[in-house]
Design a protein around this motif. Structure first.
Motif, PDB file in Angstrom:
ATOM      1  N   UNK A 266     -23.074  18.316   6.105  1.00  0.00           N
ATOM      2  CA  UNK A 266     -24.428  19.453   5.938  1.00  0.00           C
ATOM      3  C   UNK A 266     -24.336  20.790   6.205  1.00  0.00           C
ATOM      4  N   UNK A 267     -23.196  21.061   7.345  1.00  0.00           N
ATOM      5  CA  UNK A 267     -23.070  21.876   8.190  1.00  0.00           C
ATOM      6  C   UNK A 267     -21.799  22.945   7.898  1.00  0.00           C
ATOM      7  N   UNK A 268     -21.914  24.029   7.148  1.00  0.00           N
ATOM      8  CA  UNK A 268     -20.713  24.927   6.164  1.00  0.00           C
ATOM      9  C   UNK A 268     -20.696  26.033   7.889  1.00  0.00           C
ATOM     10  N   UNK A 269     -19.295  25.869   8.232  1.00  0.00           N
ATOM     11  CA  UNK A 269     -19.650  26.870   9.748  1.00  0.00           C
ATOM     12  C   UNK A 269     -17.612  27.656   9.251  1.00  0.00           C
ATOM     13  N   UNK A 270     -17.958  28.759   9.501  1.00  0.00           N
ATOM     14  CA  UNK A 270     -16.477  29.670   9.809  1.00  0.00           C
ATOM     15  C   UNK A 270     -17.038  30.826  10.394  1.00  0.00           C
ATOM     16  N   UNK A 271     -15.955  30.310  11.793  1.00  0.00           N
ATOM     17  CA  UNK A 271     -15.322  32.200  12.762  1.00  0.00           C
ATOM     18  C   UNK A 271     -14.269  32.181  12.597  1.00  0.00           C
TER      19      UNK A 271
END
Length: 294
Positions: A84-89
């Motif tokens: 459920x958690x979309x992360x972009x760095x």
């Protein structure tokens, strides 16, 4: 922990060769004129490996001996945590840019121009994301049994953006801008909210695709330093747009994947001047999957 991090099934591994395109470019513009700053050696070649949990690719920049070199550090990563958690760095440090414009001044390479961009995007998705980017890009089977999967989400973002030049960004040209556009140094710290759509499609002939669109709006604490002073722009608004398009063609032993990702950040610098940051990443990979040949 070992069982979570280590995949012992050789069937889930592949070896990859790839070519990528990465660029951090920015521009200053008003209603009539535009000056943009674009780095050199934007292409790379590399090797990597992939499994169901991670893709690790290492590339070497291709440098044209007939062009000036842009020094660069460019790290970008995207993941989906717990469905459920979309992360972009991303962290990007570039020095050396081609200064281009639309008012007939010749293009020149400026090794004094430096740009730094650091950011984090996070979105909570309303539905479980039933596919993995690693699976899509590594040619492995996806657990999603539907031909079309679409879900929406909402979240937050934060970014730090900086550029500088000696003595100033427009110092080597005769330009039509006002004096507040001839910037020696800019820095901005922004926070905001974002929403978006993530989609996955199974197409004929073992082709899969993904399309993501993520707009956002935030507030930015900005400071502009000129050669003879400094000011803080009164308009705090910052607008962003992220989008990603990906395609994968999957065979029994091989796969081909293509992805294109773009991030746009726009803000007002007052006095009729606008600033646009464009972060682009594209990759073409060809992989060989291990395992028996049954």
């Amino acid at each position: 922990m070992d069982s979570l991090l280590v995949d012992r099934d050789i069937e889930n591994y592949s070896l990859r060769i790839f070519s990528n395109f990465k660029v951090n470019k920015f521009s200053i513009s008003d209603d009539e004129s535009k000056s943009k700053f674009v780095p050199n050696n934007r292409y790379g070649l590399g090797l990597g490996f992939a499994n169901k949990k991670i893709i690790l690719d290492i590339a070497v920049n291709i440098k044209n001996p007939n062009k000036e070199k842009t020094s660069r550090f460019d790290l970008q990563a995207t993941t989906i945590l717990k469905d459920k958690n979309y992360v972009k760095i991303y962290t990007q440090v570039y020095k050396g840019f081609n200064a281009k414009n639309n008012f007939d001044e010749p293009t020149v390479f400026r090794d004094d121009i430096k740009s730094v961009s650091v950011g984090l995007n996070y979105m909570y998705m309303l539905d479980d994301i039933e596919f993995s980017y690693s699976l899509l890009k590594a040619g492995l089977a996806n657990k999603n049994h539907e031909n079309i999967f679409v879900t929406a989400g909402f979240g937050v973002f934060g970014s730090f953006d900086y550029f500088s030049a000696k003595p100033s960004i427009l110092s080597e040209i005769t330009n039509p801008f006002n004096e507040q556009a001839d910037i020696k140094r800019y820095q901005g710290l922004s926070f905001g909210v974002m929403a978006g759509v993530i989609s996955f499609f199974k197409l004929p002939e073992n082709i899969t695709a993904t399309v993501n669109i993520m707009p956002g709006v935030g507030l930015a604490d900005k400071k502009v330093t000129l050669q003879d002073g400094a000011y803080k722009p009164s308009n705090l608004m910052l607008y962003k747009l992220d989008f990603l398009i990906g395609l994968s063609y999957n065979l029994k032993r091989y796969y081909v994947s293509l992805s294109y990702n773009n991030g746009l950040y726009s803000t007002d610098l007052d006095y009729g001047n606008n600033y646009l940051l464009n972060l682009t990443k594209a990759k073409l990979a060809v992989g060989y999957k291990f395992g028996n040949r049954k």
